[in-house]
Write an enzyme that holds these catalytic residues in place. Structure first.
Site, PDB file in Angstrom:
ATOM      1  N   ALA A 115       0.769  -1.252   0.000  1.00  0.00           N
ATOM      2  CA  ALA A 115       0.000   0.000   0.000  1.00  0.00           C
ATOM      3  C   ALA A 115       0.797   1.297   0.000  1.00  0.00           C
ATOM      4  O   ALA A 115       0.245   2.340  -0.330  1.00  0.00           O
ATOM      5  CB  ALA A 115      -0.958   0.003   1.184  1.00  0.00           C
ATOM      6  N   ALA A 116       2.080   1.286   0.399  1.00  0.00           N
ATOM      7  CA  ALA A 116       2.813   2.567   0.526  1.00  0.00           C
ATOM      8  C   ALA A 116       3.215   3.112  -0.835  1.00  0.00           C
ATOM      9  O   ALA A 116       3.519   2.331  -1.730  1.00  0.00           O
ATOM     10  CB  ALA A 116       4.061   2.361   1.383  1.00  0.00           C
ATOM     11  N   PRO A 117       3.194   4.448  -0.992  1.00  0.00           N
ATOM     12  CA  PRO A 117       2.948   5.476   0.028  1.00  0.00           C
ATOM     13  C   PRO A 117       1.473   5.797   0.289  1.00  0.00           C
ATOM     14  O   PRO A 117       1.172   6.621   1.131  1.00  0.00           O
ATOM     15  CB  PRO A 117       3.648   6.707  -0.571  1.00  0.00           C
ATOM     16  N   GLY A 118       0.545   5.162  -0.439  1.00  0.00           N
ATOM     17  CA  GLY A 118      -0.853   5.323  -0.047  1.00  0.00           C
ATOM     18  C   GLY A 118      -1.768   5.932  -1.088  1.00  0.00           C
ATOM     19  O   GLY A 118      -2.903   6.287  -0.765  1.00  0.00           O
ATOM     20  N   LYS A 120      -3.314   4.556  -3.691  1.00  0.00           N
ATOM     21  CA  LYS A 120      -4.535   3.774  -3.940  1.00  0.00           C
ATOM     22  C   LYS A 120      -5.323   3.579  -2.656  1.00  0.00           C
ATOM     23  O   LYS A 120      -6.553   3.593  -2.672  1.00  0.00           O
ATOM     24  CB  LYS A 120      -4.177   2.461  -4.619  1.00  0.00           C
ATOM     25  N   CYS A 236       3.040  -1.143 -12.642  1.00  0.00           N
ATOM     26  CA  CYS A 236       3.313   0.019 -13.504  1.00  0.00           C
ATOM     27  C   CYS A 236       4.447  -0.370 -14.442  1.00  0.00           C
ATOM     28  O   CYS A 236       5.425   0.357 -14.573  1.00  0.00           O
ATOM     29  CB  CYS A 236       3.626   1.255 -12.678  1.00  0.00           C
TER      30      CYS A 236
HETATM   31  N1  SAM Z   1      -0.040   0.999  -3.888  1.00  0.00           N
HETATM   32  C1  SAM Z   1       0.958   2.010  -3.648  1.00  0.00           C
HETATM   33  C2  SAM Z   1       0.359   3.376  -3.941  1.00  0.00           C
HETATM   34  O1  SAM Z   1      -0.610   3.458  -4.688  1.00  0.00           O
HETATM   35  O2  SAM Z   1       0.835   4.364  -3.376  1.00  0.00           O
HETATM   36  C3  SAM Z   1       2.236   1.731  -4.425  1.00  0.00           C
HETATM   37  C4  SAM Z   1       2.792   0.370  -4.138  1.00  0.00           C
HETATM   38  S1  SAM Z   1       4.330   0.006  -4.885  1.00  0.00           S
HETATM   39  C5  SAM Z   1       3.922  -0.239  -6.518  1.00  0.00           C
HETATM   40  C6  SAM Z   1       4.643  -1.612  -4.305  1.00  0.00           C
HETATM   41  C7  SAM Z   1       4.916  -1.740  -2.821  1.00  0.00           C
HETATM   42  O3  SAM Z   1       5.131  -3.133  -2.515  1.00  0.00           O
HETATM   43  C8  SAM Z   1       6.168  -1.010  -2.356  1.00  0.00           C
HETATM   44  O4  SAM Z   1       5.827  -0.079  -1.355  1.00  0.00           O
HETATM   45  C9  SAM Z   1       7.064  -2.108  -1.804  1.00  0.00           C
HETATM   46  O5  SAM Z   1       7.786  -1.723  -0.655  1.00  0.00           O
HETATM   47  C10 SAM Z   1       6.088  -3.226  -1.482  1.00  0.00           C
HETATM   48  N2  SAM Z   1       6.724  -4.565  -1.475  1.00  0.00           N
HETATM   49  C11 SAM Z   1       7.988  -4.887  -1.831  1.00  0.00           C
HETATM   50  N3  SAM Z   1       8.206  -6.202  -1.659  1.00  0.00           N
HETATM   51  C12 SAM Z   1       7.077  -6.730  -1.193  1.00  0.00           C
HETATM   52  C13 SAM Z   1       6.694  -8.033  -0.799  1.00  0.00           C
HETATM   53  N4  SAM Z   1       7.520  -9.060  -0.891  1.00  0.00           N
HETATM   54  N5  SAM Z   1       5.452  -8.207  -0.333  1.00  0.00           N
HETATM   55  C14 SAM Z   1       4.598  -7.169  -0.253  1.00  0.00           C
HETATM   56  N6  SAM Z   1       4.915  -5.925  -0.620  1.00  0.00           N
HETATM   57  C15 SAM Z   1       6.129  -5.695  -1.072  1.00  0.00           C
END
Ligand code: SAM
Length: 486
Positions: A115-118, A120, A236
């Site tokens: 979810a980070a940075p948030g 969605k 993305c």
């Molecule tokens: N959904 C976010 C937004 O809209 O702001 C962006 C998410 S970003 C594409 C993917 C996220 O997955 C990153 O914050 C990353 O740290 C996290 N991530 C990395 N490895 C992961 C894992 N093994 N399991 C779950 N999340 C992971």
């Protein structure tokens, strides 16, 4: 070769040329154009009309996102009081399509697994209108902290923020959620125009590693979707290995899932079954967002449905689960007030409600809209969303809406609580001018009139935080870590 190819990793450019054929020229040329900037109005804070009145820079609607707007780079909306007040969230336009495809509803249980940075998460929260349970998870500690801050800035009351590996959550929440979003970590090819670092980090090995990781995350996510529920997967990136490939491989081993059409058929481009071996049935209903075809960056979205119960069976099943959760709550739990449907320790509920009513002037209407369980963690008092199960053993950064901090037998309101209020929710409020609002955000005290005690401070109808009035001075309670000179 044309000039634009020099900015793209060569192996990437060659691969895209192979995949896109004659369309490649127009794809590559899109890297010469300036990217599009987007922001999303926060429907949790004020109406569209109030928003249009308050925002001082030009905006153009994004056709595929209910609350989405393009803005011009020179407007710099990130450096404005309204940004700190959570009136909007700056988000890449294509990224806004993902939560739309998830289509959450008020009252549901939703998990945003990565979810980070948030971006969605806060969009989903807007669609839920504060009703139901949103669990937002981020595996990286520092990123989870930023996620939590954004959830608070946007005034989300029904969100629990966790910092866990997907496999730890899937044992705690089997078949629990109505909708699960996996916005997967990916090779980021769709962000090459926006993000130079993503170009530098790209390699064919990264693509393969990301595809393996995505499969593991999806595996865990699938366990948490209730029968009949929805699972949305997004990236993305353009690589078929991480998109149609990941989804097709997942569906080969999960017969209880199938691809579902979205409302975006014909708006975005179809998924490309011809780019992977053994494509899943219906892969053309997944979505590709191309920077040379729309005003936004590259994205991929797949919406899956888990086979399962009809709506009547489902409602009965949900009620059964809910009853079980409530009987698991602490023995002392009570329904404490006729107006505020809260449970928790009787004395704590009474004290909290008393402080909110008397010291903060918060209305019964606000309380009625925010049911939950009052829980104390150390000195901190939270309103935990109604449907949340026990938090034991899960790394939780934010168990719900932070209401109060107890300090030597007295209470102080938490900053997050201000974000969840509109000026109509409290009779103890004050409107600041732009100059006063900027001074407040810098941490300065403000002059004030006769008022005394806690006051929620607003700019153009958007809450900034609390102040405490005494002797003609409004003491600043904006958290030190958030103070900013605009
Ligand atoms: N959904 C976010 C937004 O809209 O702001 C962006 C998410 S970003 C594409 C993917 C996220 O997955 C990153 O914050 C990353 O740290 C996290 N991530 C990395 N490895 C992961 C894992 N093994 N399991 C779950 N999340 C992971």
């Amino acid at each position: 070769m044309n000039n634009y190819n020099t900015v793209l990793p060569q192996a990437f450019a060659e691969k895209m040329q192979r995949l896109l054929g004659s369309e490649y020229e127009s794809f590559a040329a899109s890297y010469e154009n300036e990217r599009q900037y987007g922001l999303r109005r926060n429907p949790l804070k004020g109406t569209e009309e109030e928003f249009s009145r308050a925002v001082p820079f030009p905006l153009r609607k994004i056709s595929w996102a209910r609350e989405g707007y393009y803005y011009d780079a020179e407007s710099r909306p990130g450096r404005h009081v309204l940004h700190e007040a959570g009136a909007y969230y700056i988000q890449e336009p294509s990224a806004m399509a993902v939560a739309e495809a998830l289509s959450p509803n008020p009252g549901e249980r939703i998990l945003d697994l990565c979810a980070a940075p948030g971006g969605k998460t806060t969009q989903i929260a807007g669609m839920m209108q504060g009703m139901g349970l949103l669990v937002s998870n981020e595996v990286m500690g520092e990123r989870a902290r930023v996620l939590s801050q954004n959830v608070e800035r946007m005034g989300v009351s029904n969100c629990v923020v966790c910092c866990e590996k997907p496999e730890c959550l899937s044992v705690r929440f089997p078949a629990f959620f109505d909708r699960v979003l996996v916005d997967a970590p990916c090779s980021g090819e769709g962000m090459f125009r926006k993000d130079e670092a993503a170009r530098g980090e790209w390699s064919p090995e990264t693509v393969a590693m990301c595809a393996r990781r995505q499969a593991l995350i999806l595996e865990e996510a699938a366990k948490m979707v209730r029968p009949g529920g929805v699972l949305v997967y997004s990236t993305c990136t353009f690589s078929p290995e991480e998109n149609e490939g990941t989804i097709s491989a997942f569906l080969r081993t999960h017969e209880d899932y199938n691809i579902e059409e979205t409302a975006f058929e014909g708006v975005f481009s179809p998924g490309r079954g011809d780019w992977v071996s053994a494509p899943a049935e219906g892969i053309e209903h997944t979505l590709r967002l191309w920077p040379h075809l729309i005003q936004g960056e590259g994205h991929y979205v797949a919406r899956l449905r888990r086979r399962g119960q009809g709506t009547q069976e489902l409602a009965a099943e949900k009620q059964k689960q809910k009853d079980k959760l409530h009987s698991l709550a602490e023995e002392k739990a009570v329904v404490e007030s006729e107006v505020w449907k809260i449970t928790g320790d009787k004395k704590l509920c009474k004290l909290t409600e008393g402080f909110l009513r008397e010291e903060l002037g918060i209305s019964g209407a606000w309380m009625a809209r925010h049911p939950g369980r009052i829980m104390k963690f150390g000195e901190q008092i939270y309103l935990v969303p109604e449907d949340m199960i026990s938090l034991d053993g899960i790394k939780v950064l934010r168990p719900g809406l932070h209401l109060l901090t107890e300090k030597k037998n007295r209470f102080e309101p938490a900053h997050a609580l201000a974000g969840a209020l509109s000026w109509k929710d409290t009779e103890k409020h004050s409107a600041l001018t732009e100059k006063e609002a900027a001074a407040y955000l810098r941490g300065e005290s403000l002059g004030c009139g006769e008022e005394k005690g806690w006051t929620a401070l607003f700019y153009e109808g958007y809450a900034l935080g609390f102040g405490k009035a005494s002797g003609g001075q409004m003491k600043n309670h904006y958290p030190k870590g958030l103070r900013i000179s605009l």
